[in-house]
Design a protein around this motif. Structure first.
Motif, PDB file in Angstrom:
ATOM      1  N   HIS A   1       5.941   6.647   1.592  1.00  0.00           N
ATOM      2  CA  HIS A   1       6.787   5.620   0.967  1.00  0.00           C
ATOM      3  C   HIS A   1       5.955   4.541   0.269  1.00  0.00           C
ATOM      4  CE1 HIS A   1      10.432   7.325   2.660  1.00  0.00           C
ATOM      5  NE2 HIS A   1       9.821   7.371   3.819  1.00  0.00           N
TER       6      HIS A   1
ATOM      7  N   HIS B   1      -3.817  -0.549  -1.683  1.00  0.00           N
ATOM      8  CA  HIS B   1      -3.741  -1.761  -0.863  1.00  0.00           C
ATOM      9  C   HIS B   1      -3.758  -1.370   0.592  1.00  0.00           C
ATOM     10  CE1 HIS B   1       0.355  -0.424  -1.860  1.00  0.00           C
ATOM     11  NE2 HIS B   1       0.721  -0.848  -0.663  1.00  0.00           N
TER      12      HIS B   1
ATOM     13  N   GLU C   1       5.041   2.120  -2.322  1.00  0.00           N
ATOM     14  CA  GLU C   1       5.891   1.500  -3.351  1.00  0.00           C
ATOM     15  C   GLU C   1       5.078   1.020  -4.540  1.00  0.00           C
ATOM     16  OE1 GLU C   1       7.949  -1.702  -1.499  1.00  0.00           O
ATOM     17  OE2 GLU C   1       8.977  -0.405  -0.064  1.00  0.00           O
ATOM     18  N   VAL C   2       3.889   0.499  -4.267  1.00  0.00           N
ATOM     19  CA  VAL C   2       3.094  -0.096  -5.335  1.00  0.00           C
ATOM     20  C   VAL C   2       1.877   0.797  -5.603  1.00  0.00           C
ATOM     21  CG1 VAL C   2       1.815  -2.125  -6.090  1.00  0.00           C
ATOM     22  CG2 VAL C   2       3.842  -2.403  -4.638  1.00  0.00           C
TER      23      VAL C   2
ATOM     24  N   HIS D   1      -2.558  -2.784   4.282  1.00  0.00           N
ATOM     25  CA  HIS D   1      -1.787  -3.732   5.064  1.00  0.00           C
ATOM     26  C   HIS D   1      -2.594  -4.054   6.321  1.00  0.00           C
ATOM     27  CE1 HIS D   1       2.236  -2.694   3.115  1.00  0.00           C
ATOM     28  NE2 HIS D   1       1.537  -1.602   2.816  1.00  0.00           N
TER      29      HIS D   1
ATOM     30  N   ASN E   1      -0.714   3.206   2.520  1.00  0.00           N
ATOM     31  CA  ASN E   1       0.205   4.274   2.157  1.00  0.00           C
ATOM     32  C   ASN E   1      -0.237   4.931   0.856  1.00  0.00           C
ATOM     33  OD1 ASN E   1       2.067   3.900   4.318  1.00  0.00           O
ATOM     34  ND2 ASN E   1       2.863   2.083   3.288  1.00  0.00           N
TER      35      ASN E   1
ATOM     36  N   PHE F   1       0.763  -5.339  -8.455  1.00  0.00           N
ATOM     37  CA  PHE F   1      -0.509  -5.875  -7.967  1.00  0.00           C
ATOM     38  C   PHE F   1      -1.511  -6.045  -9.115  1.00  0.00           C
ATOM     39  CE2 PHE F   1       0.268  -4.099  -3.415  1.00  0.00           C
ATOM     40  CZ  PHE F   1       1.278  -5.036  -3.239  1.00  0.00           C
TER      41      PHE F   1
ATOM     42  N   ASP G   1       1.935 -10.475   2.624  1.00  0.00           N
ATOM     43  CA  ASP G   1       3.007  -9.603   2.145  1.00  0.00           C
ATOM     44  C   ASP G   1       4.283 -10.426   1.994  1.00  0.00           C
ATOM     45  OD1 ASP G   1       3.505  -6.247   2.276  1.00  0.00           O
ATOM     46  OD2 ASP G   1       5.262  -7.552   2.259  1.00  0.00           O
ATOM     47  N   ILE G   2       4.997 -10.175   0.911  1.00  0.00           N
ATOM     48  CA  ILE G   2       6.208 -10.951   0.613  1.00  0.00           C
ATOM     49  C   ILE G   2       7.340 -10.634   1.588  1.00  0.00           C
ATOM     50  CG2 ILE G   2       7.341  -9.330  -0.985  1.00  0.00           C
ATOM     51  CD1 ILE G   2       7.693 -11.692  -2.922  1.00  0.00           C
TER      52      ILE G   2
END
Ligand code: AMP
Length: 124
Positions: free
Chosen positions: A102, A109, A104-105, A111, A96, A14, A38-39
């Protein structure tokens, strides 16, 4: 896996998006925040909103971001949800932090998930 209290790593994906090194399709941008799809969407609407600053988590952001950044970022979250047409049907905000979530980045951020019922808060 991201540790909840790790130092900010400017090589995270990011950070690269914010620097323009990796493309995204912005749905909203101002001085405080950038939002993009989101990808790997988990709902019909799945948008990520990230602050324009070096924050790993909500706790890091709350402790270290200047007040105008906190205000601007929170306003951006609301604007993005409204612009996505989710105010009437509703949506879920998730951020998160750390291994149990979990994350990840390792860049804060949120969601924004909506467009259909998004299920129980925590999977049993
Ligand atoms: P988290 O597990 O909360 O850290 O979520 C990270 C999210 O970032 C995941 O939902 C990924 O699908 C998403 N993601 C990773 N890389 C990209 C990217 N280049 N553009 C958009 N979303 C991404």
């Amino acid at each position: 896996m991201v540790h909840a209290t790790e130092a900010y790593n400017p090589e995270n994906i990011f950070a690269k998006i914010l620097r323009g090194e990796i493309p995204c399709t912005p749905v909203y941008e101002d001085d405080y925040a950038l939002a993009f799809p989101d990808i790997n969407p988990q709902a019909p609407v799945h948008i990520l909103v990230i602050p324009k600053g070096d924050y790993v988590s909500a706790a890091d952001f709350a402790a270290n971001a200047p007040p105008e950044m906190i205000t601007g970022f929170m306003r951006a979250l609301g604007k993005v949800a409204a612009a996505a047409g989710l105010e009437d049907s509703g949506y879920r905000l998730i951020s998160n932090a750390g291994p149990d979530s979990h994350q990840e980045v390792p860049h804060l951020h949120y969601h924004i998930l909506g467009g259909q019922p998004v299920g129980p808060l925590v999977v049993k």
